[in-house]
Scaffold this motif. Structure first.
Motif, short mmCIF file in Angstrom:
data_model
loop_
_atom_site.label_atom_id
_atom_site.label_comp_id
_atom_site.label_asym_id
_atom_site.label_seq_id
_atom_site.Cartn_x
_atom_site.Cartn_y
_atom_site.Cartn_z
N CYS A 1 52.32 0.80 7.28
CA CYS A 1 51.16 1.30 7.97
C CYS A 1 50.42 2.84 7.54
O CYS A 1 51.52 3.59 7.33
CB CYS A 1 51.29 1.33 9.51
SG CYS A 1 51.43 -0.39 10.29
N GLU A 2 49.26 3.11 7.51
CA GLU A 2 48.93 4.36 7.26
C GLU A 2 48.90 5.34 8.75
O GLU A 2 49.16 6.38 8.62
CB GLU A 2 47.44 4.21 6.85
CG GLU A 2 47.18 3.77 5.35
CD GLU A 2 47.90 4.58 4.41
OE1 GLU A 2 47.87 5.98 4.51
OE2 GLU A 2 48.78 4.18 3.78
N GLU A 3 48.28 4.79 9.80
CA GLU A 3 48.51 5.50 11.09
C GLU A 3 48.83 4.46 12.21
O GLU A 3 48.86 3.19 11.99
CB GLU A 3 47.21 5.90 11.19
CG GLU A 3 46.65 6.98 10.24
CD GLU A 3 45.11 7.61 10.63
OE1 GLU A 3 44.55 6.91 11.44
OE2 GLU A 3 44.77 8.53 10.26
N ALA A 4 49.08 4.98 13.27
CA ALA A 4 49.68 4.26 14.41
C ALA A 4 48.76 5.05 15.60
O ALA A 4 48.67 6.09 15.59
CB ALA A 4 50.75 4.17 14.87
N LEU A 5 48.29 4.38 16.67
CA LEU A 5 47.67 4.64 17.83
C LEU A 5 48.58 4.34 18.87
O LEU A 5 48.77 3.05 19.15
CB LEU A 5 46.21 4.05 17.78
CG LEU A 5 45.17 4.48 18.95
CD1 LEU A 5 45.04 6.12 18.81
CD2 LEU A 5 43.97 3.81 19.33
N VAL A 6 48.67 5.19 19.70
CA VAL A 6 49.92 5.04 21.01
C VAL A 6 49.35 5.66 22.09
O VAL A 6 48.40 6.62 22.25
CB VAL A 6 51.12 5.48 20.77
CG1 VAL A 6 51.86 4.74 19.38
CG2 VAL A 6 51.37 6.86 20.65
N LEU A 7 49.42 4.89 23.21
CA LEU A 7 49.48 5.53 24.66
C LEU A 7 50.61 6.17 25.11
O LEU A 7 51.59 5.42 25.27
CB LEU A 7 48.66 4.64 25.59
CG LEU A 7 48.57 5.14 27.14
CD1 LEU A 7 47.80 6.34 27.33
CD2 LEU A 7 48.32 3.94 28.03
N GLY A 8 50.50 7.49 25.42
CA GLY A 8 51.91 7.96 26.03
C GLY A 8 51.79 8.82 27.31
O GLY A 8 50.73 9.09 27.71
N VAL A 9 52.50 8.45 28.29
CA VAL A 9 52.64 8.94 29.52
C VAL A 9 54.00 9.80 29.76
O VAL A 9 54.89 9.28 29.79
CB VAL A 9 52.56 7.77 30.77
CG1 VAL A 9 52.20 8.69 32.20
CG2 VAL A 9 51.08 7.22 30.53
N CYS A 10 53.73 11.20 29.90
CA CYS A 10 54.95 12.00 30.17
C CYS A 10 54.78 12.46 31.66
O CYS A 10 53.90 12.63 32.47
CB CYS A 10 54.51 13.09 29.41
SG CYS A 10 54.41 12.92 27.51
N SER A 11 56.14 12.21 32.21
CA SER A 11 56.28 12.67 33.83
C SER A 11 57.29 13.78 33.62
O SER A 11 58.20 13.93 33.23
CB SER A 11 56.59 11.56 34.22
OG SER A 11 56.72 11.78 35.61
N SER A 12 57.22 14.47 35.00
CA SER A 12 58.21 15.65 35.36
C SER A 12 57.76 16.01 36.74
O SER A 12 56.83 16.16 37.02
CB SER A 12 58.20 16.98 34.25
OG SER A 12 58.85 17.91 34.71
#
Length: 217
Positions: free
Chosen positions: A186-197
């Motif tokens: 793959c050349e690139e990857a698109l992701v959804l991230g959810v960070c919690s604290s």
């Protein structure tokens, strides 16, 4: 009697936030330029939403104007306003705040809400190896990453690397060293991230990490 419907409040643009900062301090564009080190022409374009600023410039503004980085993404609410449970925000790429590093393009969603316990981020991954990525990153809290497009490899300090396809996700402890890179083929990857604290300083913590070009969520 039926209550009138209200129109959702549109989150402020960077230009609107910049104008607000300048207005509160009663600075001219020339005065703000002298204090921030950013040319008048650039500030004018930003205030009219014809230009955005790189992370380096945002960091420069933060340091020279003695304000928090996160204050550049949304206006401060009333300091005495109680925390409510009915908040909501609609996040789109069009109103996201973009931060670009060597490894990633980050799009911070729902930046009109302050003191969030979760930080949603759409990220385009460009790094292709752990070596290219650099040192593993760590920060407070936990996170969930979901692959939208492409394939990504997840490197952590306690586990062997794992490859995730589109439609797959991973949940991990953010204090464990981690890195996300593009998987082979793959050349690139698109992701959804959810960070919690549980800590209110998560946004500033993430911005600090991203600004150093280390990547990670």
């Amino acid at each position: 009697m039926t209550e009138p419907m209200t129109t959702p409040t549109k989150p402020p643009t960077l230009g609107e936030v910049m104008r607000g900062i300048r207005a509160r301090n009663r600075w001219t564009l020339k005065e703000m330029s002298a204090k921030s080190g950013i040319p008048v022409s650039t500030l004018s374009k930003v205030e009219h939403d014809r230009l955005t600023l790189s992370y380096d410039k945002l960091q420069q503004l933060s340091q020279r104007l003695n304000i928090r980085m996160s204050d550049l993404f949304a206006e401060e609410g009333e300091p005495s306003a109680p925390r409510v449970t009915g908040r909501r925000s609609i996040g789109t790429i069009d109103n996201a705040v973009r931060v670009t590093t060597d490894n990633y393009d980050y799009h911070y969603l729902c930046t009109d809400l302050r003191q969030k316990r979760m930080i949603p981020i759409i990220t385009r991954i460009r790094a292709h190896s752990a070596t290219e990525f650099g040192e593993l990153v760590r920060h407070q809290g936990e996170e969930f990453i979901y692959v939208i497009e492409g394939r990504m490899a997840v490197h952590t300090e306690y586990y062997d690397p794992v490859v995730l396809e589109a439609g797959q996700g991973i949940y991990l402890d953010s204090s464990m060293g981690h890195a996300y890179v593009v998987a082979d083929g793959c050349e690139e990857a698109l992701v959804l991230g959810v960070c919690s604290s549980a800590d209110d300083g998560l946004m500033d913590s993430l911005m600090s990490l991203h600004g150093e070009g280390e990547g990670g969520l």
